[in-house]
Design a protein around this motif. Structure first.
Motif, PDB file in Angstrom:
ATOM      1  N   GLN A   6     -45.836 -14.188   5.241  1.00  0.00           N
ATOM      2  CA  GLN A   6     -45.476 -13.788   3.887  1.00  0.00           C
ATOM      3  C   GLN A   6     -45.630 -12.287   3.690  1.00  0.00           C
ATOM      4  O   GLN A   6     -44.791 -11.647   3.049  1.00  0.00           O
ATOM      5  CB  GLN A   6     -46.346 -14.540   2.872  1.00  0.00           C
ATOM      6  CG  GLN A   6     -46.007 -16.012   2.726  1.00  0.00           C
ATOM      7  CD  GLN A   6     -46.901 -16.695   1.717  1.00  0.00           C
ATOM      8  OE1 GLN A   6     -48.029 -16.269   1.475  1.00  0.00           O
ATOM      9  NE2 GLN A   6     -46.426 -17.762   1.126  1.00  0.00           N
TER      10      GLN A   6
ATOM     11  N   THR B 248     -42.597 -10.022   2.886  1.00  0.00           N
ATOM     12  CA  THR B 248     -42.626  -9.311   1.603  1.00  0.00           C
ATOM     13  C   THR B 248     -42.434  -7.816   1.787  1.00  0.00           C
ATOM     14  O   THR B 248     -41.733  -7.161   0.997  1.00  0.00           O
ATOM     15  CB  THR B 248     -43.953  -9.592   0.885  1.00  0.00           C
ATOM     16  OG1 THR B 248     -44.085 -11.001   0.664  1.00  0.00           O
ATOM     17  CG2 THR B 248     -44.008  -8.876  -0.454  1.00  0.00           C
TER      18      THR B 248
ATOM     19  N   ARG C 199     -42.849 -14.074  -8.490  1.00  0.00           N
ATOM     20  CA  ARG C 199     -42.767 -13.988  -7.037  1.00  0.00           C
ATOM     21  C   ARG C 199     -44.120 -14.252  -6.390  1.00  0.00           C
ATOM     22  O   ARG C 199     -44.206 -14.936  -5.364  1.00  0.00           O
ATOM     23  CB  ARG C 199     -42.239 -12.617  -6.626  1.00  0.00           C
ATOM     24  CG  ARG C 199     -40.776 -12.419  -6.993  1.00  0.00           C
ATOM     25  CD  ARG C 199     -40.344 -10.984  -6.863  1.00  0.00           C
ATOM     26  NE  ARG C 199     -38.958 -10.793  -7.298  1.00  0.00           N
ATOM     27  CZ  ARG C 199     -38.439  -9.628  -7.618  1.00  0.00           C
ATOM     28  NH1 ARG C 199     -39.184  -8.529  -7.549  1.00  0.00           N
ATOM     29  NH2 ARG C 199     -37.181  -9.539  -8.002  1.00  0.00           N
ATOM     30  N   VAL C 200     -45.188 -13.715  -6.973  1.00  0.00           N
ATOM     31  CA  VAL C 200     -46.531 -13.994  -6.452  1.00  0.00           C
ATOM     32  C   VAL C 200     -46.850 -15.478  -6.574  1.00  0.00           C
ATOM     33  O   VAL C 200     -47.433 -16.088  -5.664  1.00  0.00           O
ATOM     34  CB  VAL C 200     -47.580 -13.136  -7.184  1.00  0.00           C
ATOM     35  CG1 VAL C 200     -48.986 -13.550  -6.778  1.00  0.00           C
ATOM     36  CG2 VAL C 200     -47.365 -11.659  -6.887  1.00  0.00           C
TER      37      VAL C 200
ATOM     38  N   GLN D  20     -45.228 -17.339  -3.779  1.00  0.00           N
ATOM     39  CA  GLN D  20     -45.943 -17.163  -2.513  1.00  0.00           C
ATOM     40  C   GLN D  20     -47.200 -18.037  -2.474  1.00  0.00           C
ATOM     41  O   GLN D  20     -47.513 -18.654  -1.446  1.00  0.00           O
ATOM     42  CB  GLN D  20     -46.331 -15.684  -2.331  1.00  0.00           C
ATOM     43  CG  GLN D  20     -45.159 -14.723  -2.321  1.00  0.00           C
ATOM     44  CD  GLN D  20     -44.419 -14.721  -1.003  1.00  0.00           C
ATOM     45  OE1 GLN D  20     -44.779 -15.417  -0.079  1.00  0.00           O
ATOM     46  NE2 GLN D  20     -43.355 -13.937  -0.925  1.00  0.00           N
TER      47      GLN D  20
ATOM     48  N   THR E 268     -46.254 -21.652  -1.976  1.00  0.00           N
ATOM     49  CA  THR E 268     -45.887 -21.887  -0.563  1.00  0.00           C
ATOM     50  C   THR E 268     -47.128 -22.010   0.312  1.00  0.00           C
ATOM     51  O   THR E 268     -47.231 -22.910   1.159  1.00  0.00           O
ATOM     52  CB  THR E 268     -44.995 -20.740  -0.059  1.00  0.00           C
ATOM     53  OG1 THR E 268     -43.837 -20.648  -0.886  1.00  0.00           O
ATOM     54  CG2 THR E 268     -44.583 -20.977   1.382  1.00  0.00           C
TER      55      THR E 268
END
Length: 487
Positions: A31, A35, A207-208, A211, A214
């Motif tokens: 990630q 990123t 977006r955080v 992550q 996930t």
């Protein structure tokens, strides 16, 4: 067991913990790299879009400035009023007598780049006497006139079509240019993409959150998968610990992956072979004991026919020794395999009873105890501690017996006041039929099996037995057993 040095000491001990840690590090690393690459591409794309929009905005602003510069002064208030009430421009427009101070946004590379492009384009298009003042500012509390009025003081109809105030305020580009002496045109408008700064930020909340979701999904799936994989291994470990203490060992289910099924099958076959070996060993010793009884008895009867009494006594002594050796060998097999069910045993009560037994006329046993219970086989434990006490009394006469409760462990210390054991002979003391020099002098009828039998019984209960010489004199035998809590 001491932890390994270096980074390995920070690794979890369990397979589950290590796999989850590796999966977490792998996902976080992937990630992070993804990123970083995405953020670079995102910033470049957002910068290109923002600079293109800045050129377009600068062209519009330059046209507005030329229009006001060429418009007769008497028509300017009318046009501004018309723009405020009817629209017709993307800018909020005002004319001031001097430049209005504002609090600009700073510390953002993209903002600085957009401001530079707009200022350079205005200078190139207008060729003003002095460069226009260009800056970004937040609309809340933004001053729009030289008399101190702010955006919040204006009627909503004046700014709702030009400035984005709700639901989420966007930064405003403010352009101030002196189009004639003592006259400053004030233009304010958001960028064509009002939230262009958010588009260049890879670490927005959504977006955080994606992550994190996930990462948590991978970890949960990893935990479920690994727990399913190691469950058969835990069953094999439990069966291995139980083997030797249970009279009827159970086979491990052959489930899981092909590798785990092969491991379980190999363990079951090994367990069956060992069990057959133990049964055959016991039958062998029983057969030897039973077979030797008759020849020994016949030899004893024949020695009675000897006329030489001294020779007769020698034969009797040798036959008695042979009889003791056979019985001792059989006893060493049976005492380490006493068939009992596991049950909570009050160790302090058991040791107190053993300490009161008459072992030797001159024996002295001092007993100090805490109340401690262990899970074990009562007769087997009694046999083990009887052997330890018998050895201590025979070789030291005076004995100190102490039982301590140390949380998860029950600690038994048996100290005699004899000569002790040489350090080089400590490990040999547990071997069968090994008798040290002072033992042979004090107890000529012993067989050298007591310590070995005691150690086997203690280890079968998940414990440990240690030897060391006391600093003053004598031998100290320390027994560690897992303690249990009883109500």
């Amino acid at each position: 067991m001491p932890r390994p040095a270096g980074f390995r000491r920070w690794l979890p001990d369990s397979l589950l913990g290590r796999i989850v840690l590796v999966m977490a590090l792998g996902v976080v690393s992937a990630q992070l790299v993804g990123t970083l690459l995405w953020a670079r591409q995102l910033r470049e794309s957002a910068r290109a879009e923002a600079l293109g929009a800045a050129h377009h905005l600068a062209v519009n602003a330059a046209g507005t400035l030329r229009f006001f510069r060429d418009l007769p002064p008497k028509y300017r208030p009318i046009l501004i009023e018309q723009l405020r009430t009817m629209g017709g421009t993307r800018f909020f427009v005002n004319v001031n007598r001097e430049r209005v101070p504002i609090t600009p946004l700073s510390g953002n590379a993209l903002v600085d780049a957009v401001v530079t492009v707009v200022r350079d384009d205005l200078v190139g298009n207008l060729q003003p006497a002095q460069p226009p003042d260009v800056a970004f500012a937040w609309p809340d509390g933004l001053r729009v006139s030289d008399d101190g009025r702010t955006v919040n003081d204006l009627p909503e109809s004046w700014v709702e079509a030009t400035l984005l105030l709700r639901p989420r305020p966007a930064p405003v580009l403010v352009i101030q240019a002196e189009f004639e002496p003592g006259r400053w045109l004030y233009l304010a408008a958001p960028m064509p993409d009002p939230y262009f700064l958010d588009n260049a930020n890879p670490l927005t909340l959504d977006r955080v959150a994606m992550q994190v979701v996930t990462l948590l999904t991978v970890l949960v799936l990893s935990v479920l998968l690994v727990r399913g994989l190691i469950r058969p291994l835990n069953r094999i470990a439990s069966a291995a610990n139980a083997f030797g203490s249970d009279s009827a060992p159970e086979a491990v289910p052959e489930t899981g992956t092909a590798e785990l099924r092969r491991t379980a099958r190999a363990f079951n076959e090994m367990q069956a072979r060992i069990q057959r070996y133990l049964v055959d060993r016991e039958r062998l010793f029983l057969g030897i004991s039973h077979g030797l009884k008759t020849p020994i008895m016949r030899l004893k009867l024949r020695t009675e026919l000897l006329d030489d009494e001294a020779l007769q006594a020698d034969f009797h002594e040798d036959l008695d020794d042979l009889d003791v050796m056979v019985k001792a060998a059989l006893q060493s097999v049976k005492d380490t395999d006493i068939h009992e069910n596991l049950t909570p045993v009050r160790l302090d009560t058991l040791l107190a009873r053993l300490a009161k037994r008459p072992i030797h006329p001159n024996a002295s046993i001092e007993f100090v105890s805490d109340a401690v219970s262990v899970q074990g086989k009562p007769l087997a434990l009694e046999r083990a501690f009887s052997n330890l006490l018998d050895n201590a009394v025979l070789y030291g006469e005076r004995v100190q017996l102490r039982l301590s409760d140390r949380g998860a462990l029950a600690v038994v210390e048996v100290r005699d006041f004899g000569p002790g054991i040489a350090q080089a002979s400590m490990s040999a003391a547990f071997e069968p039929h090994v008798r040290l020099g002072h033992g042979q002098q004090n107890n000529r009828t012993g067989t050298g099996l007591g310590l070995g039998i005691a150690r086997n019984i203690i280890q079968a209960h998940g414990g440990e037995i240690r030897l060391h010489n006391h600093a003053e004199c004598g031998l100290v035998v320390t027994v560690l057993l897992p303690a249990v809590q009883t109500e």
